[in-house]
Design a protein around this motif. Sequence first.
Motif, PDB file in Angstrom:
ATOM      1  N   MET A   1      22.178  10.223  64.629  1.00 40.36           N
ATOM      2  CA  MET A   1      22.568  11.611  64.815  1.00 40.36           C
ATOM      3  C   MET A   1      21.412  12.333  65.488  1.00 40.36           C
ATOM      4  SD  MET A   1      23.765  14.386  61.920  1.00 40.36           S
ATOM      5  CE  MET A   1      25.085  13.376  61.344  1.00 40.36           C
ATOM      6  N   THR A   2      21.710  13.111  66.523  1.00 39.76           N
ATOM      7  CA  THR A   2      20.651  13.834  67.205  1.00 39.76           C
ATOM      8  C   THR A   2      20.175  14.986  66.341  1.00 39.76           C
ATOM      9  OG1 THR A   2      22.153  15.379  68.297  1.00 39.76           O
ATOM     10  CG2 THR A   2      21.706  13.293  69.443  1.00 39.76           C
ATOM     11  N   GLU A   3      18.966  15.459  66.649  1.00 38.33           N
ATOM     12  CA  GLU A   3      18.402  16.555  65.854  1.00 38.33           C
ATOM     13  C   GLU A   3      19.268  17.804  65.946  1.00 38.33           C
ATOM     14  OE1 GLU A   3      14.400  19.284  65.725  1.00 38.33           O
ATOM     15  OE2 GLU A   3      14.243  17.260  66.512  1.00 38.33           O
ATOM     16  N   ALA A   4      19.761  18.120  67.156  1.00 39.58           N
ATOM     17  CA  ALA A   4      20.601  19.304  67.327  1.00 39.58           C
ATOM     18  C   ALA A   4      21.898  19.161  66.538  1.00 39.58           C
ATOM     19  CB  ALA A   4      20.892  19.537  68.806  1.00 39.58           C
ATOM     20  N   LYS A   5      22.505  17.982  66.594  1.00 40.82           N
ATOM     21  CA  LYS A   5      23.760  17.763  65.868  1.00 40.82           C
ATOM     22  C   LYS A   5      23.525  17.833  64.367  1.00 40.82           C
ATOM     23  CE  LYS A   5      27.788  14.836  65.624  1.00 40.82           C
ATOM     24  NZ  LYS A   5      28.486  13.659  66.113  1.00 40.82           N
ATOM     25  N   ALA A   6      22.428  17.241  63.884  1.00 39.92           N
ATOM     26  CA  ALA A   6      22.113  17.286  62.459  1.00 39.92           C
ATOM     27  C   ALA A   6      21.908  18.727  62.006  1.00 39.92           C
ATOM     28  CB  ALA A   6      20.865  16.454  62.164  1.00 39.92           C
ATOM     29  N   LYS A   7      21.231  19.514  62.827  1.00 37.06           N
ATOM     30  CA  LYS A   7      20.975  20.906  62.465  1.00 37.06           C
ATOM     31  C   LYS A   7      22.285  21.681  62.401  1.00 37.06           C
ATOM     32  CE  LYS A   7      17.561  24.321  63.188  1.00 37.06           C
ATOM     33  NZ  LYS A   7      16.234  24.437  63.668  1.00 37.06           N
ATOM     34  N   THR A   8      23.134  21.501  63.387  1.00 38.43           N
ATOM     35  CA  THR A   8      24.425  22.182  63.392  1.00 38.43           C
ATOM     36  C   THR A   8      25.228  21.775  62.172  1.00 38.43           C
ATOM     37  OG1 THR A   8      24.419  22.274  65.789  1.00 38.43           O
ATOM     38  CG2 THR A   8      26.542  22.547  64.712  1.00 38.43           C
ATOM     39  N   THR A   9      25.253  20.490  61.890  1.00 39.48           N
ATOM     40  CA  THR A   9      26.005  19.999  60.750  1.00 39.48           C
ATOM     41  C   THR A   9      25.464  20.604  59.457  1.00 39.48           C
ATOM     42  OG1 THR A   9      26.446  17.936  61.898  1.00 39.48           O
ATOM     43  CG2 THR A   9      26.748  17.921  59.538  1.00 39.48           C
ATOM     44  N   ALA A  10      24.162  20.639  59.306  1.00 39.94           N
ATOM     45  CA  ALA A  10      23.560  21.180  58.088  1.00 39.94           C
ATOM     46  C   ALA A  10      23.935  22.641  57.902  1.00 39.94           C
ATOM     47  CB  ALA A  10      22.049  21.019  58.117  1.00 39.94           C
ATOM     48  N   GLU A  11      24.004  23.379  58.980  1.00 32.96           N
ATOM     49  CA  GLU A  11      24.319  24.802  58.884  1.00 32.96           C
ATOM     50  C   GLU A  11      25.762  25.046  58.471  1.00 32.96           C
ATOM     51  OE1 GLU A  11      23.141  26.335  62.670  1.00 32.96           O
ATOM     52  OE2 GLU A  11      21.018  26.142  62.210  1.00 32.96           O
TER      53      GLU A  11
ATOM     54  N   GLY B   1      15.663  16.135  54.335  1.00 31.47           N
ATOM     55  CA  GLY B   1      15.596  16.736  53.007  1.00 31.47           C
ATOM     56  C   GLY B   1      15.118  18.180  53.055  1.00 31.47           C
ATOM     57  N   GLU B   2      14.118  18.447  53.872  1.00 30.29           N
ATOM     58  CA  GLU B   2      13.616  19.817  54.030  1.00 30.29           C
ATOM     59  C   GLU B   2      14.711  20.720  54.581  1.00 30.29           C
ATOM     60  OE1 GLU B   2      10.604  21.372  53.468  1.00 30.29           O
ATOM     61  OE2 GLU B   2       9.907  19.601  52.407  1.00 30.29           O
ATOM     62  N   GLU B   3      15.446  20.212  55.557  1.00 30.28           N
ATOM     63  CA  GLU B   3      16.529  20.980  56.149  1.00 30.28           C
ATOM     64  C   GLU B   3      17.628  21.259  55.121  1.00 30.28           C
ATOM     65  OE1 GLU B   3      19.265  20.729  60.161  1.00 30.28           O
ATOM     66  OE2 GLU B   3      18.507  18.878  59.298  1.00 30.28           O
ATOM     67  N   LEU B   4      17.994  20.252  54.362  1.00 25.19           N
ATOM     68  CA  LEU B   4      19.030  20.421  53.337  1.00 25.19           C
ATOM     69  C   LEU B   4      18.575  21.368  52.234  1.00 25.19           C
ATOM     70  CD1 LEU B   4      20.135  16.706  53.208  1.00 25.19           C
ATOM     71  CD2 LEU B   4      21.545  18.618  54.020  1.00 25.19           C
ATOM     72  N   ALA B   5      17.313  21.279  51.847  1.00 26.59           N
ATOM     73  CA  ALA B   5      16.784  22.193  50.833  1.00 26.59           C
ATOM     74  C   ALA B   5      16.849  23.633  51.329  1.00 26.59           C
ATOM     75  CB  ALA B   5      15.346  21.807  50.472  1.00 26.59           C
ATOM     76  N   ALA B   6      16.583  23.840  52.615  1.00 30.58           N
ATOM     77  CA  ALA B   6      16.663  25.185  53.188  1.00 30.58           C
ATOM     78  C   ALA B   6      18.105  25.693  53.173  1.00 30.58           C
ATOM     79  CB  ALA B   6      16.103  25.194  54.606  1.00 30.58           C
ATOM     80  N   VAL B   7      19.058  24.820  53.457  1.00 29.34           N
ATOM     81  CA  VAL B   7      20.469  25.202  53.417  1.00 29.34           C
ATOM     82  C   VAL B   7      20.833  25.635  51.995  1.00 29.34           C
ATOM     83  CG1 VAL B   7      22.841  24.326  53.590  1.00 29.34           C
ATOM     84  CG2 VAL B   7      21.171  23.755  55.361  1.00 29.34           C
ATOM     85  N   CYS B   8      20.443  24.832  51.019  1.00 30.14           N
ATOM     86  CA  CYS B   8      20.724  25.174  49.618  1.00 30.14           C
ATOM     87  C   CYS B   8      20.093  26.511  49.249  1.00 30.14           C
ATOM     88  CB  CYS B   8      20.222  24.070  48.683  1.00 30.14           C
ATOM     89  SG  CYS B   8      21.181  22.541  48.777  1.00 30.14           S
ATOM     90  N   GLN B   9      18.859  26.719  49.680  1.00 29.52           N
ATOM     91  CA  GLN B   9      18.171  27.972  49.351  1.00 29.52           C
ATOM     92  C   GLN B   9      18.877  29.166  49.968  1.00 29.52           C
ATOM     93  OE1 GLN B   9      15.468  28.127  47.134  1.00 29.52           O
ATOM     94  NE2 GLN B   9      16.232  30.219  47.174  1.00 29.52           N
ATOM     95  N   ARG B  10      19.365  29.025  51.205  1.00 30.71           N
ATOM     96  CA  ARG B  10      20.104  30.126  51.832  1.00 30.71           C
ATOM     97  C   ARG B  10      21.367  30.457  51.042  1.00 30.71           C
ATOM     98  NH1 ARG B  10      18.314  27.627  56.636  1.00 30.71           N
ATOM     99  NH2 ARG B  10      20.275  26.502  56.920  1.00 30.71           N
ATOM    100  N   TRP B  11      22.084  29.423  50.598  1.00 29.45           N
ATOM    101  CA  TRP B  11      23.283  29.658  49.788  1.00 29.45           C
ATOM    102  C   TRP B  11      22.926  30.379  48.489  1.00 29.45           C
ATOM    103  CZ3 TRP B  11      28.224  29.653  50.848  1.00 29.45           C
ATOM    104  CH2 TRP B  11      28.710  28.894  51.908  1.00 29.45           C
ATOM    105  N   LEU B  12      21.854  29.935  47.831  1.00 26.78           N
ATOM    106  CA  LEU B  12      21.454  30.558  46.570  1.00 26.78           C
ATOM    107  C   LEU B  12      20.985  31.998  46.773  1.00 26.78           C
ATOM    108  CD1 LEU B  12      19.601  27.538  44.957  1.00 26.78           C
ATOM    109  CD2 LEU B  12      21.842  28.470  44.298  1.00 26.78           C
ATOM    110  N   ASP B  13      20.248  32.233  47.851  1.00 26.18           N
ATOM    111  CA  ASP B  13      19.792  33.595  48.146  1.00 26.18           C
ATOM    112  C   ASP B  13      20.977  34.520  48.408  1.00 26.18           C
ATOM    113  OD1 ASP B  13      17.168  32.773  47.865  1.00 26.18           O
ATOM    114  OD2 ASP B  13      16.793  32.640  50.033  1.00 26.18           O
ATOM    115  N   ALA B  14      21.974  34.019  49.134  1.00 19.26           N
ATOM    116  CA  ALA B  14      23.164  34.825  49.431  1.00 19.26           C
ATOM    117  C   ALA B  14      23.936  35.128  48.147  1.00 19.26           C
ATOM    118  CB  ALA B  14      24.054  34.106  50.438  1.00 19.26           C
TER     119      ALA B  14
END
Length: 69
Positions: free
Chosen positions: A1-11, A46-59
């Motif tokens: 998976m490319t970095e751009a695709k992984a980032k889009t998917t994570a978001e 993992g860092e990217e996924l943790a950031a996604v989780c944190q954004r959800w929790l902050d919201a």
Amino acid sequence: MTEAKAKTTAETLTYEQARAELATVVERLESGGSTLEESLALWERGEELAAVCQRWLDAARARLTPPES
């Protein structure tokens, strides 16, 4: 998976999806046996996924916190 695709998917992941994938990443890192390059890629994901989780929790916290008067 490319970095751009992984980032889009994570978001676009739900909190539950991101948390489940993060748990899998942690298990793979803890089990060892990966090359340095694989470990670094897992760590970055993992860092990217943790950031996604944190954004959800902050919201969620923002929705539950009454506005200041």
